[in-house]
Scaffold this motif. Sequence first.
Motif, mmCIF file in Angstrom:
data_model
loop_
_atom_site.group_PDB
_atom_site.id
_atom_site.type_symbol
_atom_site.label_atom_id
_atom_site.label_comp_id
_atom_site.label_asym_id
_atom_site.label_seq_id
_atom_site.Cartn_x
_atom_site.Cartn_y
_atom_site.Cartn_z
ATOM 1 N N GLY A 203 0.804 -1.224 0.000
ATOM 2 C CA GLY A 203 0.000 0.000 0.000
ATOM 3 C C GLY A 203 0.825 1.256 0.000
ATOM 4 O O GLY A 203 0.291 2.351 0.133
ATOM 5 N N LYS A 204 2.153 1.127 -0.107
ATOM 6 C CA LYS A 204 3.009 2.314 -0.078
ATOM 7 C C LYS A 204 3.993 2.337 -1.239
ATOM 8 O O LYS A 204 5.005 3.029 -1.173
ATOM 9 C CB LYS A 204 3.777 2.367 1.248
ATOM 10 C CG LYS A 204 2.862 2.588 2.432
ATOM 11 C CD LYS A 204 3.637 2.563 3.727
ATOM 12 C CE LYS A 204 2.683 2.815 4.894
ATOM 13 N NZ LYS A 204 3.342 2.667 6.183
ATOM 14 N N LYS A 252 -0.625 -6.280 -7.429
ATOM 15 C CA LYS A 252 -1.702 -5.288 -7.368
ATOM 16 C C LYS A 252 -2.875 -5.829 -6.555
ATOM 17 O O LYS A 252 -3.441 -5.137 -5.718
ATOM 18 C CB LYS A 252 -2.160 -4.930 -8.782
ATOM 19 C CG LYS A 252 -3.180 -3.810 -8.791
ATOM 20 C CD LYS A 252 -3.723 -3.526 -10.172
ATOM 21 C CE LYS A 252 -4.865 -2.534 -10.071
ATOM 22 N NZ LYS A 252 -5.624 -2.432 -11.300
ATOM 23 N N PHE A 257 0.296 -1.677 -4.379
ATOM 24 C CA PHE A 257 0.434 -0.318 -4.918
ATOM 25 C C PHE A 257 -0.584 0.632 -4.310
ATOM 26 O O PHE A 257 -1.755 0.310 -4.155
ATOM 27 C CB PHE A 257 0.270 -0.337 -6.439
ATOM 28 C CG PHE A 257 1.255 -1.222 -7.129
ATOM 29 C CD1 PHE A 257 2.614 -0.894 -7.140
ATOM 30 C CD2 PHE A 257 0.857 -2.395 -7.748
ATOM 31 C CE1 PHE A 257 3.539 -1.720 -7.777
ATOM 32 C CE2 PHE A 257 1.771 -3.224 -8.379
ATOM 33 C CZ PHE A 257 3.115 -2.890 -8.391
ATOM 34 N N ARG A 258 -0.108 1.832 -3.987
ATOM 35 C CA ARG A 258 -1.005 2.874 -3.500
ATOM 36 C C ARG A 258 -1.683 3.553 -4.690
ATOM 37 O O ARG A 258 -2.853 3.858 -4.671
ATOM 38 C CB ARG A 258 -0.185 3.903 -2.712
ATOM 39 C CG ARG A 258 -0.983 5.075 -2.169
ATOM 40 C CD ARG A 258 -2.001 4.615 -1.164
ATOM 41 N NE ARG A 258 -2.626 5.729 -0.468
ATOM 42 C CZ ARG A 258 -3.878 5.709 -0.035
ATOM 43 N NH1 ARG A 258 -4.623 4.646 -0.243
ATOM 44 N NH2 ARG A 258 -4.376 6.739 0.604
ATOM 45 N N ALA A 259 -0.903 3.824 -5.713
ATOM 46 C CA ALA A 259 -1.417 4.488 -6.914
ATOM 47 C C ALA A 259 -0.386 4.288 -8.015
ATOM 48 O O ALA A 259 0.720 3.841 -7.747
ATOM 49 C CB ALA A 259 -1.621 5.970 -6.651
ATOM 50 N N PHE A 260 -0.763 4.623 -9.230
ATOM 51 C CA PHE A 260 0.207 4.674 -10.318
ATOM 52 C C PHE A 260 0.320 6.123 -10.749
ATOM 53 O O PHE A 260 -0.585 6.903 -10.515
ATOM 54 C CB PHE A 260 -0.249 3.835 -11.516
ATOM 55 C CG PHE A 260 -0.499 2.395 -11.181
ATOM 56 C CD1 PHE A 260 0.385 1.696 -10.387
ATOM 57 C CD2 PHE A 260 -1.625 1.749 -11.652
ATOM 58 C CE1 PHE A 260 0.156 0.367 -10.078
ATOM 59 C CE2 PHE A 260 -1.859 0.419 -11.339
ATOM 60 C CZ PHE A 260 -0.966 -0.268 -10.556
ATOM 61 N N TRP A 261 1.427 6.457 -11.388
ATOM 62 C CA TRP A 261 1.524 7.834 -11.882
ATOM 63 C C TRP A 261 1.943 7.831 -13.336
ATOM 64 O O TRP A 261 2.594 6.893 -13.803
ATOM 65 C CB TRP A 261 2.471 8.664 -11.033
ATOM 66 C CG TRP A 261 3.901 8.196 -11.000
ATOM 67 C CD1 TRP A 261 4.457 7.368 -10.086
ATOM 68 C CD2 TRP A 261 4.945 8.545 -11.917
ATOM 69 N NE1 TRP A 261 5.778 7.162 -10.373
ATOM 70 C CE2 TRP A 261 6.115 7.868 -11.489
ATOM 71 C CE3 TRP A 261 5.021 9.349 -13.048
ATOM 72 C CZ2 TRP A 261 7.329 7.988 -12.151
ATOM 73 C CZ3 TRP A 261 6.231 9.468 -13.711
ATOM 74 C CH2 TRP A 261 7.373 8.792 -13.252
ATOM 75 N N LEU A 270 2.910 12.179 -4.769
ATOM 76 C CA LEU A 270 2.793 10.906 -4.055
ATOM 77 C C LEU A 270 3.894 10.783 -3.012
ATOM 78 O O LEU A 270 3.667 10.356 -1.890
ATOM 79 C CB LEU A 270 2.885 9.742 -5.041
ATOM 80 C CG LEU A 270 1.656 9.480 -5.908
ATOM 81 C CD1 LEU A 270 1.959 8.404 -6.931
ATOM 82 C CD2 LEU A 270 0.484 9.052 -5.031
ATOM 83 N N GLU A 275 2.190 9.348 0.746
ATOM 84 C CA GLU A 275 1.297 8.267 0.318
ATOM 85 C C GLU A 275 2.136 7.065 -0.095
ATOM 86 O O GLU A 275 1.728 5.921 0.041
ATOM 87 C CB GLU A 275 0.448 8.706 -0.881
ATOM 88 C CG GLU A 275 -0.483 9.881 -0.621
ATOM 89 C CD GLU A 275 -1.653 9.517 0.271
ATOM 90 O OE1 GLU A 275 -1.948 8.327 0.405
ATOM 91 O OE2 GLU A 275 -2.253 10.442 0.855
#
Lengths: 427, 292
Positions: A203-204, A252, A257-261, A270, A275
Amino acid sequence: MSSKNNSGISRRSVLKGSAAIAGAAAGSQLITGFPAVIASEPVTLRYLGTAVNQSADIAKKVEEDLGIKIEYIPVTTDDVTKRIITQPNSFDIVDSEYFSLPNLIPSGNLIGMDANKIKYADKLATVMTKGEINGKKIGLQGTAPAKVFYLEKQRGKTFASEQTEWITLIPTTYNADTLGIRPDLIGRPIETWAELLNPEFKGKASILNIPSIGIMDAAMVVESMGKYTYPDKGNMTKEEIDMTIALLIEAKKAGQFRAFWSDFNESVNLMASGEVVIQSMWSPAVTAVRSKGIACTYQPLKEGYRAWASGFGLPKTLKGKKLDAAYEFINWFLSGWAGAYLNRQGYYSAVLETAKENMEPYEWAFWMEGKPAEKDIHAPDGSLLEKAGAVRDGGSYEDRMGSVACWNSVMDENEYMIKKWNEFIAA
Amino acid sequence: MIAQSRWTPYWQAAPMTLVFAVFFIVPLIATFVVSFWEYNQYSIQPAMTGENYTEIFDGCIAGLPELCTIFKTYLSTLKFAAIVWALTLVIGFTIAYFLVFHIRTLTMQIILALVCTIPFLTSNVIRMISWIPLLGRNGLVNQALLGLGITDQPLDWLLYSNFSVVLAFVHLNTVFMIIPLLNSMFRIDKSLIEAAYDTGASGWQTLVNVVIPLSKTGIAIGSIFVITIVMGDYITIGVMGGQQIASVGKIIQVQTNFLQFPLAAANAVLLLVTVLSMILLLTRIVDIRKEL
């Protein structure tokens, strides 16, 4: 009344001025026989590229030095490629990534540059032209610039395996990318790409959502986990793509993963907001996080770096004085001022010797030799980047570029890879 | 005044028709045509192939019972459309009802209706992004919850989740529901409501039997707005979902970025067909033309 006067004067002076210029131009032509191209009317070059390389300072300096006006057309990396393919008339010079070349050259929209007109052609960094540093070979997996540096003929659609006089792109900037981390939030040394998928950072973590680059970062992770060794990370087979994406999907689904960029600024946010503590990152993004006073390390990893390079190309439609101006601009770009400017941002420039002449010795020692900063290190805009005593992440030019493992690339199975990447995003 | 040529209305409609044809019909036809073309990494060639369409549904039958990418993506997008539609409808209806039937003066009604549109003075990207510092792991909401001792760990699901996507969608799109609802509610003759009360209907009965049937056009138009926006969106889902949630728009965007225009066109046609059939279904239920 006064306004009337003013306009009268200005009109007259404009007339006089233009007459003088016309006279001078005509005169010079008569006497010397040289066309007074630049003196009579400033040439404007429409410069297509990503915003990262398009600095207002460089445009200003070019206008001072050469009288050439630079008009920036800032778009994203993908749009540079799209624009070259679909609207080759909409720019006069382009700053494109080398990895797009296998898509661009067959279209015939870019032409080879005449090496004889490039003053520093034989001084270009060997990392680019030959894929070696001081005679030592570096990793050439993927679309390494050395593989696509020369064309067989000026309007050729195939790359030459030997050095020729037709250059595809003249390097502007290049660098070695790795993972960015928040050392304050991780609190232990990070040494390998495998840490990106370490459940400790559940998550990070983040990876970039640009398929052609993201897949390479994933491949570095796969190799460092000891799961598989690719014959060429930059040109995977369908099975290798399946396996790599399967690993990403698994991570995933486990909530790694917290997010993708996909945009430089997103990666900055991020990281700065906490985050994410470990992610794929680009060097100026790390600098941006640090300049907010937040600890962020561009962590060298034992498996090496994923490198990229971009450079100037010329559209096939360019001719006449614009073509001359483009060569003149490129020669100016290689002559040192711009190189020093880019080196001070943490990039590497094409001709190192000229850049060195334009940098202070302590700056050169910090950026290029990996030595502790003797004085505070400032960015070109004057903001403080590093305090005295700091050392650049990854060390010297030789250490960093010498440890390159692979290059950004376009694979033969590109289409399949994108399809699988969409599957990963949908998973 | 009397003898108008029967062609006059056509001439009057001509400029709009022209604009519509050049900027809407022609591109649409082009998209449709290109969706049957072939392509490689740097060019597209005219052809007549259904490959782009079979490519979209590749693995959908072979992969059963596991859903294929395209079905998963549509399912996720449809889910958002349904949730957002229901929420904006309830919220929008409540606000419109309050403005029309509980605010007494026209001036006040106009002022409050304008207040509803104030957020639209800023860009929708900014309105969306402003949620991020609020909902983040170290954001305002989490700090408040931690500070009040309600939770002992920051809530991760507040941001980059289905929740944050729905929140942003509702925030951005409720107004599209409010405005058409206001419009149709203003047209309801107040004496009908009085008559309902006089004949002994309860408030709820009046709402269900009088107000809702007479607001049907507003509901339909608002629904069309909200559903089409959510179905085609990829920016809100991208930003608020941390790019971890798939959307049809994002697939199309990635494909155009990699110059797979025919494939992207095929996906666009598919999306268009889906959205058009949803709207068709809506207009079957409510005859917008008749009731306008």
